[in-house]
Design a protein around this motif. Structure first.
Motif, PDB file in Angstrom:
ATOM      1  N   LEU A  16       0.853  -1.187   0.000  1.00 53.95           N
ATOM      2  CA  LEU A  16       0.000   0.000   0.000  1.00 53.95           C
ATOM      3  C   LEU A  16       0.886   1.234   0.000  1.00 53.95           C
ATOM      4  O   LEU A  16       1.876   1.302   0.731  1.00 53.95           O
ATOM      5  N   PRO A  35      -3.825   8.592  -1.296  1.00 55.24           N
ATOM      6  CA  PRO A  35      -3.598   7.155  -1.372  1.00 55.24           C
ATOM      7  C   PRO A  35      -3.357   6.742  -2.828  1.00 55.24           C
ATOM      8  O   PRO A  35      -3.996   7.267  -3.735  1.00 55.24           O
ATOM      9  N   GLY A  37      -2.798   3.180  -3.736  1.00 52.18           N
ATOM     10  CA  GLY A  37      -3.008   1.758  -3.980  1.00 52.18           C
ATOM     11  C   GLY A  37      -1.713   0.989  -3.797  1.00 52.18           C
ATOM     12  O   GLY A  37      -0.824   1.416  -3.074  1.00 52.18           O
ATOM     13  N   ASN A 128      -5.753   4.196   2.256  1.00 43.26           N
ATOM     14  CA  ASN A 128      -6.059   3.220   1.196  1.00 43.26           C
ATOM     15  C   ASN A 128      -7.210   2.319   1.622  1.00 43.26           C
ATOM     16  O   ASN A 128      -7.373   1.941   2.721  1.00 43.26           O
TER      17      ASN A 128
END
Length: 128
Positions: A16, A35, A37, A128
Motif C-alpha cells: 500500500l 492514497p 493503492g 487506502n
C-alpha cells in the motif's frame, strides 16, 4: 515562486502506497495526502511528482520549484531519461505537465529536509 515538497511511501515493496505533497509560497500553504493503492516505493515517488504537477497546473501556478528526496525522480527529470522501462510512462506523464509552467525547477534534498511531505505520504498509506 511556489515550493513543492513531494514524497512517496510504500508499506512493502510492493505494498500500500501514498503520496505526500506540501506546497508553500506567498500566502499559500497546502497539504495533500493521496492514497495510491499498491505499488513499489519508486513508483510512489513518481506518482507523487505527477500528482504535484497536476495540482500546480490546475491552480495555475506559473513558477514552481519541486523538492524531492528521490534521486531517481530528480535525476530522471534532469536527464530527461530513465533506463527502467516500467518508469518511462510515468516520466512521460510528468513531461506532459512541465511545459505548462513558465519556470520549472527540480532539486534533490536530503530526507531530513523533506519530513513534512514524508509524514503526509505515510498518512496517505492509511487512507487506502
Amino acid at each position: 515562486m511556489i515550493e513543492v515538497y513531494i514524497d512517496g511511501a510504500s508499506s512493502g515493496n510492493p505494498g500500500l502506497s501514498g503520496a505526500g505533497i506540501f506546497i508553500k509560497g506567498n500566502d499559500i500553504l497546502e497539504e495533500y495526502s493521496i492514497p495510491l493503492g499498491i505499488m513499489n516505493n519508486h513508483e510512489a515517488e513518481f506518482h507523487a511528482f505527477i500528482k504535484a504537477l497536476e495540482i500546480c497546473h490546475k491552480k495555475a501556478y506559473q513558477i514552481i520549484s519541486v523538492r524531492t528526496d528521490s534521486k531517481i525522480v530528480c535525476d530522471s527529470v534532469e536527464k530527461q531519461f530513465i533506463k527502467r522501462e516500467n518508469f518511462k510512462p510515468l516520466l512521460e506523464m510528468a513531461f506532459e505537465f512541465i511545459p505548462s509552467f513558465d519556470l520549472f525547477f527540480i532539486k534533490w534534498i536530503p530526507s531530513k529536509q523533506n519530513q513534512h511531505a514524508d509524514r503526509l505520504a505515510k498518512a496517505a498509506i492509511h487512507k487506502n
